[in-house]
Design a protein around this motif. Structure first.
Motif, mmCIF file in Angstrom:
data_model
loop_
_atom_site.group_PDB
_atom_site.id
_atom_site.type_symbol
_atom_site.label_atom_id
_atom_site.label_comp_id
_atom_site.label_asym_id
_atom_site.label_seq_id
_atom_site.Cartn_x
_atom_site.Cartn_y
_atom_site.Cartn_z
ATOM 1 N N ARG A 133 0.852 -1.197 0.000
ATOM 2 C CA ARG A 133 0.000 0.000 0.000
ATOM 3 C C ARG A 133 0.885 1.243 0.000
ATOM 4 O O ARG A 133 2.072 1.163 0.313
ATOM 5 C CB ARG A 133 -0.928 0.007 1.218
ATOM 6 C CG ARG A 133 -2.104 -0.941 1.073
ATOM 7 C CD ARG A 133 -2.879 -1.089 2.360
ATOM 8 N NE ARG A 133 -2.068 -1.774 3.361
ATOM 9 C CZ ARG A 133 -1.943 -3.090 3.457
ATOM 10 N NH1 ARG A 133 -2.581 -3.884 2.616
ATOM 11 N NH2 ARG A 133 -1.172 -3.637 4.361
ATOM 12 N N TYR A 162 -6.048 -5.169 -7.915
ATOM 13 C CA TYR A 162 -5.535 -4.097 -7.046
ATOM 14 C C TYR A 162 -4.089 -4.337 -6.614
ATOM 15 O O TYR A 162 -3.460 -3.480 -6.027
ATOM 16 C CB TYR A 162 -6.399 -3.996 -5.767
ATOM 17 C CG TYR A 162 -6.596 -5.338 -5.087
ATOM 18 C CD1 TYR A 162 -5.620 -5.872 -4.261
ATOM 19 C CD2 TYR A 162 -7.747 -6.094 -5.325
ATOM 20 C CE1 TYR A 162 -5.778 -7.117 -3.673
ATOM 21 C CE2 TYR A 162 -7.915 -7.342 -4.734
ATOM 22 C CZ TYR A 162 -6.923 -7.848 -3.915
ATOM 23 O OH TYR A 162 -7.074 -9.085 -3.364
ATOM 24 N N GLN A 176 1.911 -16.865 -1.189
ATOM 25 C CA GLN A 176 0.829 -15.896 -1.443
ATOM 26 C C GLN A 176 -0.493 -16.631 -1.611
ATOM 27 O O GLN A 176 -1.556 -16.090 -1.323
ATOM 28 C CB GLN A 176 1.126 -15.054 -2.683
ATOM 29 C CG GLN A 176 2.328 -14.150 -2.563
ATOM 30 C CD GLN A 176 2.204 -13.177 -1.413
ATOM 31 O OE1 GLN A 176 1.103 -12.857 -0.945
ATOM 32 N NE2 GLN A 176 3.331 -12.697 -0.925
ATOM 33 N N PRO A 205 -8.826 -14.637 3.194
ATOM 34 C CA PRO A 205 -9.243 -13.295 2.774
ATOM 35 C C PRO A 205 -10.501 -13.312 1.913
ATOM 36 O O PRO A 205 -10.587 -14.087 0.965
ATOM 37 C CB PRO A 205 -8.038 -12.785 1.979
ATOM 38 C CG PRO A 205 -6.882 -13.549 2.521
ATOM 39 C CD PRO A 205 -7.429 -14.917 2.821
ATOM 40 N N GLN A 222 -11.907 -10.075 0.980
ATOM 41 C CA GLN A 222 -11.680 -8.799 0.250
ATOM 42 C C GLN A 222 -12.940 -7.955 0.104
ATOM 43 O O GLN A 222 -12.929 -6.771 0.392
ATOM 44 C CB GLN A 222 -11.034 -8.995 -1.132
ATOM 45 C CG GLN A 222 -9.829 -9.915 -1.181
ATOM 46 C CD GLN A 222 -8.630 -9.466 -0.353
ATOM 47 O OE1 GLN A 222 -8.669 -8.449 0.303
ATOM 48 N NE2 GLN A 222 -7.566 -10.252 -0.367
ATOM 49 N N ARG A 276 -11.034 -12.006 -8.435
ATOM 50 C CA ARG A 276 -10.778 -12.967 -7.367
ATOM 51 C C ARG A 276 -11.248 -14.390 -7.704
ATOM 52 O O ARG A 276 -10.912 -15.328 -6.997
ATOM 53 C CB ARG A 276 -11.423 -12.491 -6.057
ATOM 54 C CG ARG A 276 -10.754 -11.277 -5.453
ATOM 55 C CD ARG A 276 -9.407 -11.590 -4.849
ATOM 56 N NE ARG A 276 -9.517 -12.381 -3.637
ATOM 57 C CZ ARG A 276 -8.444 -12.788 -2.938
ATOM 58 N NH1 ARG A 276 -7.216 -12.485 -3.344
ATOM 59 N NH2 ARG A 276 -8.602 -13.505 -1.859
ATOM 60 N N ASP A 280 -9.004 -10.747 5.322
ATOM 61 C CA ASP A 280 -8.594 -9.408 4.862
ATOM 62 C C ASP A 280 -9.768 -8.784 4.125
ATOM 63 O O ASP A 280 -10.439 -9.481 3.348
ATOM 64 C CB ASP A 280 -7.443 -9.496 3.842
ATOM 65 C CG ASP A 280 -6.127 -9.965 4.443
ATOM 66 O OD1 ASP A 280 -6.002 -9.950 5.677
ATOM 67 O OD2 ASP A 280 -5.228 -10.336 3.661
ATOM 68 N N PHE A 320 -8.405 -2.840 5.206
ATOM 69 C CA PHE A 320 -7.530 -1.917 4.467
ATOM 70 C C PHE A 320 -8.346 -0.949 3.637
ATOM 71 O O PHE A 320 -9.354 -1.330 3.055
ATOM 72 C CB PHE A 320 -6.619 -2.698 3.508
ATOM 73 C CG PHE A 320 -5.818 -3.780 4.170
ATOM 74 C CD1 PHE A 320 -4.759 -3.471 5.005
ATOM 75 C CD2 PHE A 320 -6.134 -5.116 3.962
ATOM 76 C CE1 PHE A 320 -4.014 -4.466 5.613
ATOM 77 C CE2 PHE A 320 -5.392 -6.123 4.564
ATOM 78 C CZ PHE A 320 -4.332 -5.792 5.394
ATOM 79 N N ILE A 321 -7.847 0.280 3.575
ATOM 80 C CA ILE A 321 -8.438 1.244 2.641
ATOM 81 C C ILE A 321 -7.767 1.008 1.295
ATOM 82 O O ILE A 321 -6.538 0.861 1.237
ATOM 83 C CB ILE A 321 -8.209 2.679 3.155
ATOM 84 C CG1 ILE A 321 -9.154 2.915 4.329
ATOM 85 C CG2 ILE A 321 -8.388 3.714 2.047
ATOM 86 C CD1 ILE A 321 -9.023 4.261 5.000
ATOM 87 N N SER A 373 -5.789 1.185 -1.891
ATOM 88 C CA SER A 373 -4.669 2.056 -2.234
ATOM 89 C C SER A 373 -4.254 1.769 -3.689
ATOM 90 O O SER A 373 -3.847 0.646 -3.993
ATOM 91 C CB SER A 373 -3.527 1.748 -1.255
ATOM 92 O OG SER A 373 -2.337 2.337 -1.650
HETATM 93 N N1 SAH Z 1 -1.713 -13.307 -1.074
HETATM 94 C C1 SAH Z 1 -2.567 -12.937 -0.040
HETATM 95 C C2 SAH Z 1 -2.311 -11.586 0.571
HETATM 96 C C3 SAH Z 1 -1.488 -10.590 -0.101
HETATM 97 S S1 SAH Z 1 -1.396 -8.963 0.449
HETATM 98 C C4 SAH Z 1 -3.993 -13.037 -0.531
HETATM 99 O O1 SAH Z 1 -4.268 -13.084 -1.693
HETATM 100 O O2 SAH Z 1 -4.858 -13.055 0.295
HETATM 101 C C5 SAH Z 1 -2.296 -8.859 1.946
HETATM 102 C C6 SAH Z 1 -3.559 -8.082 1.840
HETATM 103 O O3 SAH Z 1 -3.301 -6.731 1.509
HETATM 104 C C7 SAH Z 1 -4.532 -8.545 0.772
HETATM 105 O O4 SAH Z 1 -5.276 -9.662 1.166
HETATM 106 C C8 SAH Z 1 -5.400 -7.319 0.571
HETATM 107 O O5 SAH Z 1 -6.511 -7.308 1.447
HETATM 108 C C9 SAH Z 1 -4.469 -6.168 0.943
HETATM 109 N N2 SAH Z 1 -4.095 -5.395 -0.254
HETATM 110 C C10 SAH Z 1 -3.356 -5.798 -1.295
HETATM 111 N N3 SAH Z 1 -3.244 -4.812 -2.205
HETATM 112 C C11 SAH Z 1 -3.944 -3.755 -1.727
HETATM 113 C C12 SAH Z 1 -4.227 -2.446 -2.217
HETATM 114 N N4 SAH Z 1 -3.773 -2.027 -3.389
HETATM 115 N N5 SAH Z 1 -4.970 -1.621 -1.438
HETATM 116 C C13 SAH Z 1 -5.446 -2.035 -0.234
HETATM 117 N N6 SAH Z 1 -5.227 -3.258 0.262
HETATM 118 C C14 SAH Z 1 -4.488 -4.123 -0.472
#
Ligand code: SAH
Ligand code: SF4
Length: 428
Positions: free
Chosen positions: A38, A152, A190, A250, A252, A264, A290, A321-322, A324
């Motif tokens: 992020r 994202y 991952q 996650p 999302q 996804r 997540d 997470f917001i 990004s």
């Molecule tokens: N490989 C894992 C996690 C990778 S990153 C998966 O796929 O679940 C960890 C977390 O960061 C992600 O699950 C997602 O919720 C968050 N994330 C990744 N990119 C992001 C972005 N551009 N903005 C906000 N959150 C993000």
């Protein structure tokens, strides 16, 4: 994964006879291992890097190295070259093993060493052991890279294409770790569910094999992907007695429209079916997730669906997470961005739900005894210790024993109080 890379880098430095320094100001060599998931990670990196400029000006012998996800992006390397040209060494996520060579060359020639490999198909197995953060627990890579390209996410660009390690190599590493005092392994990828080695062993086969390693008491893994998780893997929660009863899965977003735009490859009903199966197999399993708020195009109705799924699943905890925008990802080009005010307001509502449920779920631990593996002193109160239950709950507790006596050991703890993010207790 970044934390484990740092352990590997520290192992390499120790092998070269460097010793760890508590304060970077006293160090001869500083290595900044970076994250770029992020934007605030980016910002913090440049802020901290800037602080070393003075030290470099005062002492030309001081060596500053940058590695990790940030330099895997060309625009970041260009920025370092332009604005932070005093950086001595740059390497990436896929050539960590090359670091000693780069450092030696820098010391011998005085010349900068910038070497980044974009997609290394032969990530070699390092013979030099990582310097572990904990004596009793270890991270173990099982899959490198990612092929999923969630719209994202920057990870497929910074860590390259997916590659599974051979089962035999993973098991021999874990056997070595067990002999070295490790009780708990965290298998890293991952997307661990897409693990497949050259002999067609899948993730469930790997879990069974790890379960057979003598000395290992707890097996964890991270991260599962709802599109790939299999019934065979879920069955492992019943058949592998060392597999901890917790999963990070996650979601999302709870909206199928947004999940599609995120690429996804699952929808909310498929996700809920997985949760059902997990709870049927392991009724007390702790589930975390997540969630991203404010993905482009997210309507109030989409967001409501996220809140709905949070109420349905009742997560033990959630990372929220917001959204990004990340340069080079498809979503960064989506024009229907959500305003900051709307995102903030949704984010607060989400946190309220997530935290309320976490606290409610933690009540069930009250008055019961649990086996805790002790990790160290409690972060907020050094008169107490901290450890984790099998299902990954953080427990802060009191004990008559000294830290040396119980660190890394399994201790029975009676839970006397519960909070949103932790449990309180006393050793019995
Ligand atoms: N490989 C894992 C996690 C990778 S990153 C998966 O796929 O679940 C960890 C977390 O960061 C992600 O699950 C997602 O919720 C968050 N994330 C990744 N990119 C992001 C972005 N551009 N903005 C906000 N959150 C993000
Ligand atoms: Fe990123 Fe998606 Fe890969 Fe996870 S699965 S690392 S979110 S691209």
């Amino acid at each position: 994964m970044n934390e484990h890379d740092s352990e590997s880098i520290a192992g390499l430095l120790e092998y070269m006879n460097y010793v760890y320094s508590e304060d970077p100001k006293d160090a001869d060599v500083v290595v900044m291992n970076t994250c770029s998931i992020r934007e605030n990670a980016d910002k913090r990196f440049f802020g901290v890097l800037g602080q070393f400029k003075k030290k470099k000006r005062e002492n030309r012998e001081f060596i500053i190295c940058v590695c990790g996800c940030m330099p895997q992006q060309t625009h970041i390397v260009e920025k370092i070259k332009k604005q932070f040209s005093w950086v001595d060494i740059i390497f990436g996520t896929q050539n960590i093993g090359q670091f000693p060579e780069l450092l030696e060359r820098r010391l011998k020639t005085g010349k900068k060493q910038y070497d980044i490999i974009a997609n290394n198909p032969d990530l070699e197995e390092s013979k030099i052991k990582p310097k572990r953060l904990y004596k009793h627990k270890a991270f173990v890579n099982i899959v490198f890279g990612c092929n999923n390209f969630c719209t994202y996410c920057v990870v497929p660009y910074t860590r390259g294409r997916e590659k599974s390690r051979e089962l035999e190599k993973i098991i021999s590493e874990i056997k070595y770790l067990a002999k070295d005092g490790v009780k708990e392994v965290m298998l890293l990828g991952q997307n661990v569910d897409s693990y497949k080695d050259i002999k067609e062993n899948d993730f469930a086969d790997l879990l069974q094999a790890v379960n057979d390693v003598k000395g290992i008491e707890r097996i964890r893994f991270m991260t599962s992907h709802p599109k790939d998780i299999s019934d065979k893997m879920i069955d492992c929660f019943a058949s592998c007695h060392k597999l901890c009863k917790s999963i990070h899965l996650p979601i999302q977003s709870g909206s199928d429209t947004i999940l599609k735009r995120m690429n996804r490859h699952y929808d909310s009903s498929k996700y809920l079916k997985i949760i059902e199966k997990l709870r049927k197999t392991a009724p007390d399993i702790a589930i975390s997730t997540d969630i991203i708020v404010g993905f482009p195009g997210e309507t109030e109705d989409d967001f409501q669906k996220t809140l709905d799924i949070v109420e349905k699943v009742r997560y033990d905890s959630a990372f929220t997470f917001i959204y990004s925008p990340r340069k080079g990802t498809p979503a960064a080009k989506f024009t229907d961005r959500i305003s900051e005010d709307v995102i903030r307001e949704r984010f607060n509502r989400l946190i309220e739900s997530v935290n309320r449920i976490s606290l409610e779920k933690n009540q069930k631990y009250l008055g019961k005894e649990y086996d805790i593996i002790v990790e160290g002193l409690s972060k907020n109160d050094e008169s107490r210790y901290a450890g984790r239950t099998d299902d990954f709950k953080l427990v802060n507790f009191t004990s008559d024993k000294s830290l040396n006596e119980i660190k890394g050991e399994t201790v029975k703890v009676l839970i006397t109080d519960c909070k949103t993010f932790s449990l309180e207790g006393k050793a019995v």
